[in-house]
Design a protein around this motif. Sequence first.
Motif, PDB file in Angstrom:
ATOM      1  N   PHE A 192       6.207  -3.839   7.006  1.00 27.81           N
ATOM      2  CA  PHE A 192       7.401  -3.014   6.824  1.00 27.81           C
ATOM      3  C   PHE A 192       7.005  -1.728   6.126  1.00 27.81           C
ATOM      4  O   PHE A 192       6.480  -1.764   5.014  1.00 27.81           O
ATOM      5  N   VAL A 193       7.238  -0.613   6.805  1.00 29.24           N
ATOM      6  CA  VAL A 193       6.947   0.680   6.188  1.00 29.24           C
ATOM      7  C   VAL A 193       8.279   1.256   5.716  1.00 29.24           C
ATOM      8  O   VAL A 193       9.205   1.425   6.499  1.00 29.24           O
TER       9      VAL A 193
ATOM     10  N   ASP B 175       3.750   0.610   2.583  1.00 24.70           N
ATOM     11  CA  ASP B 175       3.565  -0.366   3.663  1.00 24.70           C
ATOM     12  C   ASP B 175       3.492  -1.742   3.001  1.00 24.70           C
ATOM     13  O   ASP B 175       2.563  -2.018   2.249  1.00 24.70           O
TER      14      ASP B 175
ATOM     15  N   MET C 124       0.844  -1.185   0.000  1.00 19.43           N
ATOM     16  CA  MET C 124       0.000   0.000   0.000  1.00 19.43           C
ATOM     17  C   MET C 124       0.885   1.242   0.000  1.00 19.43           C
ATOM     18  O   MET C 124       1.854   1.331   0.750  1.00 19.43           O
TER      19      MET C 124
END
Lengths: 424, 176
Positions: free
Chosen positions: A128-129, A109, A101
């Motif tokens: 995981f961003v 993200d 996203m």
Amino acid sequence: MLINRRTFTALAAIGVGGSAHAQFRVEISGVGATQIPIAIPKFRDETKVPHPVSEIIRADLERIGVFRGIDTVAILDETARPDMAEWKAKTADLLLGGSVMRLADGRFDVRAKLWDVVRNKDLGGQSFVVAPGDLRQGAHRVADFVYETITGEKGIFATRIAYVTKSGRSHSLRVADSDGENGQVVITSMDPIISPAWSPNGQEIAYVSFHERQKAVVWAQTISTGARREIAAFRGSNSAPAWAPDGQSLAVTLTRDGASQVYIVGRNGESPRRVTNSASIDTEAVFTPDGKSLLFVSDRGGGPQIYRTPVSGGGAERVSFTGGYNISPAISPDGRYLAYISRQGGAFRVYLADLTGGTPARALTDSSDDESPSFAPNGRLIMYASRAQGRDVLMTTTLDGKVKSKLVSTTADVREPVWGPFGR
Amino acid sequence: MMNSKLAALVAIASLFVAGCASDVKLDDKAATVETRNPVTAGTGNAGKGVTDSPVASVDLTKDGATSAAGRVVYFDYDSYVVKDEYRSVLESQAKTLTANKAKKLVIEGHTDERGGSEYNLALGQKRAQAVLKSLTLLGAADAQLEAVSFGKERPADTGHDEAAYAKNRRAELVSR
């Protein structure tokens, strides 16, 4: 790299096709015995972002020899309740689902969930961003999550590598992801650049540049700022930098006293101290992981062979015995294995020796122009340069030599690869 | 993706602060965007960083210096011995150096492409040093001379056969 977010979006849109194609360049040329079959359907919305996340993850996991990807056209996200019987029928032991996203601030993200198909068990999920330019990095982190969950060992997919590309007379030292993609220029020169070496903290890179003084000089450069400093520029040639494990000194080869000899200098090039003492060539030193010894190449016995000496100097003992030409030593992070290049019958190949004794040294490749082996920081892969179809290419191999992958194929020749440490 | 105008020592002007791994739950902290004035040297342009591990590029290609070809001494395969046929060339070089003590000469050693870059660098150095030694024996002062090596990095002939290799196993004498 130096682009604003709008430009990035535009480039990203152009990049979709090329990047997807790039993933198919991974070539598994061997088959390991104990590969775990894993199905990695497309992540939800991955076709809307610049990189094919599921393919990057699959290529990573196949490259390290522990996993085998199962082909599927499905799309599966981390919130799904997959029918395990269906995936079992497709011969998958593991199943990875996820989504990508784009957040309002431009970051991505990347989320993933891993299932054990055989035991019908949820093995956990991760989110995981990552920064806008780090989407591939997000995919590599998911691959590390899978690898670490299954093996209990630290993954290396989110680490970085460095290599030199040569196109015409232009030489560029680049830092790239562990799969060779996303290479970014550290320095470009119309003269040769060789022998890159990562500082142990991954923030600096030392290398040999011929440009500034039209001879071999050792430099160190901070990757994030481009700030650089001369480490060794004595009379004659200055080359073969290798960092001590504590990052406070480097081994270098100097010719200021005549023959090529190994010295240790401080991290800014101060107080050079001669370590080897021969009338022959002594070069290509690397520190053992405990920092107490150096492995280096010497032709004191005739042809080049690998020797070991205490960093304090003194007696050198020969380490390589098979063959008349053994160069470019690399030592595994646990100090157990020695990878090097051996010439046998005119072919230069990556060899692996067990320094604790046991099995004799053996060739890991059947190619003929291998160079510059280096270990992944978890010791499970060796990266090296080779030649294929008239080009210099980057390869990885597992330590048993059974699974090999070709990394980046640009139109440029790729040489002098070296694997960076954990952390970035 | 590199800006072609980018020159030496360009630091990244700003970067987006790292998002950390969290256990499935969305990390929905607002992005912290840090903006600093670009730190540049020379004619650098800085843009916005888009990764957490930025790489700043140094470009040396706009900066001219290259060396001109000088006199060449060729070597046999796997040999570091200066052949007799080069005696007159070296004698005249030594004479010029002896006559003018301010004159300096760099001897650049080279190898063919076979083998590793660092070991070849050392072999090229050995060739350059052999020529340096010949010149000092012929009367040139050590301080006027420097032996350096390009190893296999700067071939005279980019071919991959013995004819090319023979042209690449050489030492070039370059006035500086």
